[in-house]
Every structure is written in structure tokens, then in C-alpha cells.
Motif scaffolding. Sequence first.
Motif, short mmCIF file in Angstrom:
data_model
loop_
_atom_site.label_atom_id
_atom_site.label_comp_id
_atom_site.label_asym_id
_atom_site.label_seq_id
_atom_site.Cartn_x
_atom_site.Cartn_y
_atom_site.Cartn_z
N LEU A 95 -3.38 3.07 -7.78
CA LEU A 95 -2.62 2.02 -7.13
C LEU A 95 -1.22 2.38 -7.19
CD1 LEU A 95 -4.22 -1.07 -8.39
CD2 LEU A 95 -4.10 -0.46 -5.96
N ILE A 96 -0.76 3.20 -8.55
CA ILE A 96 0.62 3.69 -8.65
C ILE A 96 1.07 4.86 -7.45
CG2 ILE A 96 2.01 4.98 -10.11
CD1 ILE A 96 0.69 3.35 -12.44
N ASN A 97 -0.14 5.69 -7.35
CA ASN A 97 0.11 6.59 -6.28
C ASN A 97 0.27 5.89 -4.86
OD1 ASN A 97 -0.15 8.70 -8.32
ND2 ASN A 97 -2.55 9.04 -7.76
N GLN A 98 -0.32 4.88 -4.65
CA GLN A 98 -0.28 4.27 -3.48
C GLN A 98 1.36 3.57 -3.38
OE1 GLN A 98 -4.28 2.02 -3.63
NE2 GLN A 98 -4.13 2.56 -1.62
N GLY A 99 2.04 3.52 -4.25
CA GLY A 99 3.37 2.96 -4.22
C GLY A 99 3.60 1.62 -4.40
N VAL A 100 2.67 0.86 -5.23
CA VAL A 100 2.68 -0.47 -5.73
C VAL A 100 4.17 -0.73 -6.25
CG1 VAL A 100 0.29 -1.01 -5.78
CG2 VAL A 100 1.20 -0.63 -7.74
N GLY A 101 4.62 -1.75 -6.33
CA GLY A 101 5.84 -2.04 -6.97
C GLY A 101 5.50 -2.78 -8.00
N GLN A 122 6.29 4.22 -16.79
CA GLN A 122 6.78 5.47 -16.45
C GLN A 122 7.11 5.67 -14.86
OE1 GLN A 122 4.18 8.49 -18.05
NE2 GLN A 122 4.01 7.33 -19.77
N HIS A 123 6.54 5.02 -13.99
CA HIS A 123 6.76 5.00 -12.62
C HIS A 123 7.64 4.00 -11.91
CE1 HIS A 123 3.38 7.94 -13.40
NE2 HIS A 123 3.86 8.65 -12.26
N ASN A 124 8.30 3.11 -12.78
CA ASN A 124 8.98 2.11 -12.60
C ASN A 124 8.28 0.86 -11.67
OD1 ASN A 124 11.55 3.08 -13.56
ND2 ASN A 124 11.48 4.69 -11.74
N VAL A 125 7.11 0.83 -12.08
CA VAL A 125 6.15 -0.32 -11.81
C VAL A 125 6.21 -1.62 -12.69
CG1 VAL A 125 3.75 -0.80 -10.88
CG2 VAL A 125 4.74 1.29 -10.56
N GLU A 140 6.03 -7.44 -18.22
CA GLU A 140 7.34 -8.19 -18.22
C GLU A 140 7.00 -9.71 -18.25
OE1 GLU A 140 10.54 -7.07 -15.93
OE2 GLU A 140 10.28 -4.94 -16.18
N TYR A 141 5.81 -9.93 -17.77
CA TYR A 141 5.45 -11.45 -17.52
C TYR A 141 4.00 -11.58 -17.82
CZ TYR A 141 9.89 -12.21 -15.09
OH TYR A 141 11.30 -12.18 -14.74
N TYR A 142 3.52 -12.73 -18.48
CA TYR A 142 2.23 -13.08 -18.52
C TYR A 142 1.87 -14.54 -17.92
CZ TYR A 142 -1.61 -14.92 -21.64
OH TYR A 142 -2.91 -15.33 -22.24
N VAL A 143 0.94 -14.46 -17.16
CA VAL A 143 0.56 -15.52 -16.36
C VAL A 143 -0.90 -16.19 -16.66
CG1 VAL A 143 0.35 -16.59 -14.04
CG2 VAL A 143 2.19 -15.10 -14.31
N SER A 144 -0.94 -17.23 -17.35
CA SER A 144 -2.39 -17.65 -17.79
C SER A 144 -2.43 -19.20 -17.93
CB SER A 144 -2.63 -16.82 -18.99
OG SER A 144 -4.10 -17.29 -19.35
N TYR A 145 -3.51 -19.82 -18.63
CA TYR A 145 -3.41 -21.04 -19.08
C TYR A 145 -3.12 -20.91 -20.51
CZ TYR A 145 -5.33 -23.10 -14.91
OH TYR A 145 -5.25 -23.70 -13.48
N ASP A 146 -2.82 -22.07 -21.02
CA ASP A 146 -2.75 -22.19 -22.52
C ASP A 146 -3.95 -21.98 -23.12
OD1 ASP A 146 -1.97 -23.01 -25.16
OD2 ASP A 146 -0.57 -24.41 -24.57
N ASN A 147 -4.22 -20.88 -23.76
CA ASN A 147 -5.57 -20.61 -24.23
C ASN A 147 -5.85 -21.23 -25.45
OD1 ASN A 147 -6.59 -19.16 -21.89
ND2 ASN A 147 -4.89 -17.80 -22.32
N VAL A 148 -4.88 -21.28 -26.45
CA VAL A 148 -5.16 -22.18 -27.77
C VAL A 148 -5.59 -23.57 -27.41
CG1 VAL A 148 -4.15 -22.90 -29.77
CG2 VAL A 148 -3.68 -20.73 -28.95
#
Length: 367
Positions: A95-101, A122-125, A140-148
Motif C-alpha cells: 500500500l505504501i508502494n502504491q502511494g497511499v497518504g 518513514q515514508h510520510n504516511v 497520529e489518531y485512534y478511532v474506536s469505541y470506548d472499550n472500557v
Amino acid sequence: MRTPPRAVALAGLTLTLMAGLVACGNNNNSSSGSSSAPPQNTKVGVLLPDTASSPRWVSADPNELRKQCAANKLTCYIDNANNSATNMESQAQALINQGVGVLLVTNLDSGSGKAIESLAKQHNVVTIDYDRLTTGGTAEYYVSYDNVKVGEDQGTALTACPQVAGKSAVGYVDIDGAPTDNNATLFAQGYNSVLSKQKGWTKLGEQTGNWDPATAQTVFTTMLGRHPNLNAVMVANDTMAQSVINVLKSQGLAGKVAVSGQDATAGGLDNVMAGTQCFTIYKPVAGEADVAIKLAGQILSGQKPTAPATIKDPTNGREVPSYLADPTVITKKNVALPVTDGYETAKSVCPTPALVKLCGENGIHTP
């Protein structure tokens, strides 16, 4: 562990997102009134863990993610590692090789997840931990439910099950999720915090089911052999709960022992209607997928959104900006909700004539 607000309800989360994030790829103005240009890079990679631990990774999440990617004019590549960390690392490299940001990561374990996030950096992704926190990672972020909160709701709901309600003495066992999954640790933290305070409740055993139905069946068979008079099973999700129920059925005990669950799977909803499972936990995929894709779009547009909460990484103490939604407990009283919401289909929940009848009795109507 967490900083207020501890959780963001799904409706509130959407409002917060709309206030703090600009919808991806549509040039809307941000809350500050600044204009956002279309991103030069519209590629998003998604790494999902397996196909066995929960049906959500096969259909629910991929379908909602694709829907949101199309709506936000993003090109998304969705891979499933089939329970292999080696596969996931190879998929990440591709995916990194495919250029995902942006790369969404649902790790199989924090060690491999951390390596993927390091490679991406390392690849600025930019990486987003999706559903599971990668402890020691660099997302940089975490997206989830409040698991506790999920675990607390499981514990509270278990104490209200008809099989144990009003009993002065209750013997129970825990079957936890995989120790490599930080969510499983948080679920257990939540339900143990509730059950350990229940007067007359005694924990007879606790083992991991490893998110694996076969493991859960073996573990519970041994537990039941040692404690044939147990009253309740705190089992972490629906797929493992099905194994527990199968064992109970073989002993003529299905419906007589309180059994918990999570994920609002079609099978879990069937068991709730049948009375062999007391409840499940409903976590609409939209609470994660919609937020994560909008967030990815903003990042690709050069934005740095401010998350409404943080989660403290237990490994390195880093405060990870987080978007956390609240779960819903599903019992017989509201068992139709995941179907009316579109999370499950009536066809998947009611595939046989007997289940069609049971569904109709519980407010789920087939075409």
C-alpha cells in the motif's frame, strides 16, 4: 487511562466531527471558515485483521468503509491479513508502494502494528489506529469505541440477566479476548471492575478464548467440568459465546446459565431472541468507519483536526488523540435495533422458517 470526555456518543461524535472536520473531497468550509482545497493525494489504505474472530471484518467494516470512501471521493484499498502478521506487513508495504497518504491499521498484535506504523512514518504516511490501539505505536489518531465502557456495560448487563438476577450467590467465569489485542484488555478492565464489586459474586476462573471459537469451546468445556454449577459466563464476544452456548446445549444447560456477548452478530442476535444469550453489545460500524474516512480525507487535505478525547498509551504514556463512540446493550427488548439500523439484514438474522417466526415475534420482519 483516559481524559474527559471519556466517550463520545455516536450522535454527538457526528456533531463533533462535523464541527471539527471538513467533509473529505467536497471543498466545504471548516468551522473556522477557512477553505480546504481538494487533496492532491486521495489514496487511503486499510488493513483489517482476520476473517474468523468476527463477521464485522468480512462484511460490515469493508462495506461501510467503501461506502464512505466513495462518498468522500477517496480511493481506498482494503486488505485483510487473514490472521497473519506477516501478511499484514506485506500488505502495508504494498500500500505504501502504491502511494497511499493515510493508512488505517487494525493490528493483529501491537508488535507488528508498531513495525507497520514505523514503516509508514518513514515514508510520510499518516497512520490511524482503527478499532484497536497499537500500544507503543506512532499513530497520529485512534478511532474506536470506548472499550472500557464496552466492558463496563457487559458487566452491568450480565448482573441483570434473568438467570442471575436476585441471586444471593453467583459463580461465574471469564473468557477473555486475545491478550495481543489491547481492546480485550480494556474490555476485561471494564467488566472486571463491575463484577468484582458485586456482592455474592465469585469468579471461578478466567482464561483467554483468543477470539477463537475452537479455543473458547475447549476452555469452557474444561471450566464447566470443574464448576458444573456455575451461573454465568462473562464471554467477550458473540463468536466465542456461540461456542459456550454449544457446550451448554450439550449438557442441557442452554438458557439456564447467563451468557454475555459483543458485536451484535446475526448469530448473537439469534441467541438473544432464543434466550440462550442474555445480551450482546452493539457498536455500529458507522461510529468508526465514517469518522475514520472523514478524518483521513482531512489529513490528505493538509488539515490537522483536533480530536475530542485522548487515550493514554499504556506502553509509552503518549496521549493519543482519539475519537470514541458509546456502545449500546442489546437485549430481547431492543434486539431489532441492529436490523432496523441496517447493521445486520433481516435475511442474515432470519435465514430459516423457524428463525423467521422467532424474528417476527421480536420485531424483525423479513420481506
